[in-house]
Design an enzyme around this catalytic site. Structure first.
Site, short mmCIF file in Angstrom:
data_model
loop_
_atom_site.label_atom_id
_atom_site.label_comp_id
_atom_site.label_asym_id
_atom_site.label_seq_id
_atom_site.Cartn_x
_atom_site.Cartn_y
_atom_site.Cartn_z
N ASN A 154 0.86 -1.20 0.00
CA ASN A 154 0.00 0.00 0.00
C ASN A 154 0.89 1.24 0.00
O ASN A 154 2.11 1.14 0.02
CB ASN A 154 -0.94 -0.02 1.21
CG ASN A 154 -0.18 -0.05 2.51
OD1 ASN A 154 0.51 0.91 2.85
ND2 ASN A 154 -0.26 -1.17 3.23
N ASP A 200 -3.98 -6.75 5.63
CA ASP A 200 -4.85 -7.69 6.35
C ASP A 200 -4.76 -9.10 5.77
O ASP A 200 -5.06 -10.08 6.44
CB ASP A 200 -6.31 -7.20 6.27
CG ASP A 200 -6.52 -5.95 7.11
OD1 ASP A 200 -5.95 -5.90 8.23
OD2 ASP A 200 -7.20 -5.02 6.64
N LYS A 213 9.47 -16.98 -10.46
CA LYS A 213 8.64 -15.92 -11.04
C LYS A 213 7.45 -16.54 -11.79
O LYS A 213 7.63 -17.47 -12.60
CB LYS A 213 9.51 -15.08 -11.99
CG LYS A 213 8.83 -13.85 -12.48
CD LYS A 213 9.72 -13.05 -13.39
CE LYS A 213 8.88 -12.07 -14.18
NZ LYS A 213 9.50 -11.65 -15.41
N PHE A 255 -3.93 3.40 14.89
CA PHE A 255 -4.31 4.36 13.85
C PHE A 255 -5.41 3.72 13.03
O PHE A 255 -5.47 2.50 12.93
CB PHE A 255 -3.11 4.69 12.95
CG PHE A 255 -2.33 5.89 13.41
CD1 PHE A 255 -1.54 5.81 14.54
CD2 PHE A 255 -2.40 7.09 12.73
CE1 PHE A 255 -0.82 6.91 14.99
CE2 PHE A 255 -1.69 8.20 13.15
CZ PHE A 255 -0.90 8.11 14.28
N LYS A 257 -12.90 0.07 16.54
CA LYS A 257 -11.54 -0.49 16.67
C LYS A 257 -11.00 -0.33 18.09
O LYS A 257 -10.27 -1.20 18.58
CB LYS A 257 -10.59 0.18 15.66
CG LYS A 257 -10.75 -0.44 14.27
CD LYS A 257 -9.95 0.24 13.19
CE LYS A 257 -10.35 -0.37 11.84
NZ LYS A 257 -9.94 0.40 10.70
N LYS A 292 -9.99 -3.88 19.64
CA LYS A 292 -8.54 -4.12 19.82
C LYS A 292 -8.07 -3.73 21.22
O LYS A 292 -6.88 -3.75 21.50
CB LYS A 292 -7.76 -3.38 18.73
CG LYS A 292 -8.20 -3.78 17.31
CD LYS A 292 -7.22 -3.39 16.22
CE LYS A 292 -7.78 -3.73 14.84
NZ LYS A 292 -6.80 -3.84 13.78
O1 PMT Z 1 2.98 6.31 6.40
P1 PMT Z 1 2.30 7.57 5.95
O2 PMT Z 1 2.42 7.79 4.47
O3 PMT Z 1 2.75 8.76 6.76
O4 PMT Z 1 0.73 7.40 6.21
C1 PMT Z 1 0.25 7.29 7.51
C2 PMT Z 1 -0.92 6.30 7.59
C3 PMT Z 1 -2.10 6.79 6.76
C4 PMT Z 1 -0.49 4.91 7.11
C5 PMT Z 1 -1.29 6.22 9.11
O5 PMT Z 1 -1.65 7.50 9.56
C6 PMT Z 1 -2.41 5.24 9.37
O6 PMT Z 1 -3.57 5.56 9.28
N1 PMT Z 1 -2.05 3.97 9.74
C7 PMT Z 1 -2.99 2.88 9.96
C8 PMT Z 1 -3.41 2.33 8.65
C9 PMT Z 1 -4.25 1.08 8.79
O7 PMT Z 1 -3.82 0.05 8.42
O8 PMT Z 1 -5.37 1.23 9.41
P2 PMT Z 1 -6.35 -0.07 9.72
O9 PMT Z 1 -7.64 0.56 9.99
O10 PMT Z 1 -6.28 -1.08 8.65
O11 PMT Z 1 -5.74 -0.71 11.04
C10 PMT Z 1 -6.08 -0.26 12.35
C11 PMT Z 1 -4.91 -0.49 13.29
O12 PMT Z 1 -4.62 -1.88 13.41
C12 PMT Z 1 -3.63 0.19 12.85
O13 PMT Z 1 -3.02 0.73 14.00
C13 PMT Z 1 -2.81 -0.97 12.27
O14 PMT Z 1 -1.39 -0.75 12.46
C14 PMT Z 1 -3.29 -2.16 13.07
N2 PMT Z 1 -3.27 -3.43 12.32
C15 PMT Z 1 -4.02 -3.59 11.21
C16 PMT Z 1 -4.01 -4.80 10.55
C17 PMT Z 1 -3.20 -5.86 11.05
N3 PMT Z 1 -3.16 -7.03 10.44
N4 PMT Z 1 -2.47 -5.66 12.15
C18 PMT Z 1 -2.48 -4.47 12.79
O15 PMT Z 1 -1.79 -4.29 13.81
#
Ligand code: PMT
Length: 402
Positions: free
Chosen positions: A210, A279, A289, A323, A337, A341
């Site tokens: 991403n 995810d 390849k 985040f 969340k 979490k």
């Molecule tokens: O890196 P930049 O370009 O500065 O951009 C910043 C950002 C947009 C990436 C950042 O601000 C942000 O929003 N990060 C979280 C992105 C995300 O994956 O969000 P989510 O809603 O999918 O996940 C929620 C939380 O669970 C996040 O804290 C994530 O780290 C965590 N997570 C998600 C999936 C997973 N399998 N394991 C996790 O720990």
């Protein structure tokens, strides 16, 4: 508290230089010890005598003036300063500093100093929007830990209206006060930050990922280290240089990140999960390849571990901050969340907004906490947002910065 803080104000040649007199006066009134360096061009806008009267100190302007007390001026000022405020910071100063050019007293002093540098840009809108200026700002913020405050928008001296106005001295003083209050508030704490994207391999040359640049997470890591924390930064692949004095753990996939986080988790007091973790991953990662033998192929995906949810199950006394990158129903999803979490706080950014979320220098959104509190964050530099987030977390562990 600015009382007794040693602040060096660097004034560059721009019309906003007249505001620096007010800045110096306000810093003095707060009890700071203020010294001033003016560039040659700053002298076209304001006189050293004004700044000398307001700061109570001789103003340094020249690299080669007769040494006072046999000090080498740029070294003694560099060592003396705890904070350096460059206001106004012109495109020329920013460009020189980013390129390692030290050709006058100000650039030489800044480069020779370990003080925290706060740059307050002021310039014409088109200059500010010039990608080269943007690149230089980003480089100083990322590689040198410079903090950028502003610029504001409004009517500019050149007649244009737009971004490029120097922030008002009152706002600069408040900003520096917040920084000084916050400094060392994380001493004794270990903070784990995750940043960047993950890469999920399809074969040896292809992967799913991403657009996370790592900027948000690296800003938080750098700001936490500046506040005295031991910082472990676990990052997916980015183009960024890790901030100085953090323990850096590079990873590639979500499973790698999971393992690295679990290895460090027990040592941490605070976890801030900025990373954009995939995810899902391809069910099979081919050793060779993939060949294009068919017109269509389909991909089987399997779930990656949810790292944050797993941490939430074994939270103990730790502070967990997530985040959320959302495009619809931001607040509802973020609240969900927090519960799912087991988080103390979540920062929800709206990735549909220009200048927010992935790969921008700025961000905006909401901070929500597990007690139902919510604060809107208007668009700001990611480093500034990092500091606001750290202030909030400090309130949770009892180091209220206010
Ligand atoms: O890196 P930049 O370009 O500065 O951009 C910043 C950002 C947009 C990436 C950042 O601000 C942000 O929003 N990060 C979280 C992105 C995300 O994956 O969000 P989510 O809603 O999918 O996940 C929620 C939380 O669970 C996040 O804290 C994530 O780290 C965590 N997570 C998600 C999936 C997973 N399998 N394991 C996790 O720990």
């Amino acid at each position: 508290m600015l009382k007794g803080k040693r602040i060096l104000v660097g004034i560059c040649g721009g019309i906003a230089a007249y505001k620096s007199a007010d800045l110096v006066s306000r810093l003095k009134k707060k009890g700071a010890c203020v010294k001033v360096i003016m560039t040659k061009n700053a002298g076209e806008f304001i006189t050293p005598i004004t700044l000398a009267s307001l700061s109570g100190n001789k103003v340094a302007t020249d690299m080669f003036s007769c040494p006072q007390d046999w000090d080498i001026q740029h070294i003694s000022l560099a060592q003396w300063a705890e904070y350096i405020i460059i206001a106004p910071a012109t495109a020329n100063f920013i460009g020189k500093a980013a390129s390692g050019i030290a050709d006058d007293l100000l650039t030489t002093t800044v480069m020779a100093s370990k003080a925290m540098v706060i740059a307050v840009p002021a310039m014409n809108t088109n200059m500010y929007n010039n990608p080269i200026v943007g690149r230089n700002i980003e480089s100083l913020a990322t590689h040198n830990g410079y903090l950028f405050f502003g610029p504001a928008s409004g009517h500019l001296a050149c007649g244009d209206t737009g971004t490029g106005k120097m922030e008002e001295p009152t706002a600069i003083v408040e900003y520096v006060e917040r920084l000084t209050n916050a400094s060392r508030s994380y001493e004794g704490k270990t903070v784990l930050v995750t940043a960047g994207p993950t890469r999920e391999a399809l074969d040896p040359v292809r992967f799913l990922t991403n657009g996370s640049s790592g900027k948000m997470g690296y800003s938080i890591a750098g700001a936490a280290a500046a506040r005295g924390a031991r910082v472990i930064l676990i990052s997916g692949p980015t183009h960024l240089q890790p901030p100085a004095s953090v323990e850096f753990v590079p990873v590639v996939s979500a499973v790698d990140m999971y393992n690295a986080v679990m290895d460090s988790y027990k040592e941490c007091d605070i976890v801030i999960k900025t990373a954009a973790v995939s995810d899902y991953r391809p069910a099979v990662a081919y050793n060779h390849k993939m060949k294009k033998t068919q017109n269509e192929i389909s991909l089987d995906m399997v779930r990656n571990p949810d790292i944050l949810a797993q941490l939430g199950k074994d939270k103990g006394k730790r502070i967990l901050v997530g985040f959320a990158a959302e495009s619809i129903d931001i607040i509802e999803y973020a609240k969900d969340k927090i519960k799912k979490k087991n988080l103390d706080m979540i920062v929800a950014n709206d990735i549909t907004q220009e200048g927010a979320g992935f790969n921008s220098n700025t961000n905006e959104g909401f901070i929500l906490d597990s007690n139902g509190g919510m604060e809107q964050l208007t668009r700001m530099d990611k480093m500034e947002m990092a500091n606001i987030i750290l202030d909030k977390i400090a309130c949770l562990f009892g180091k209220d910065n206010q």
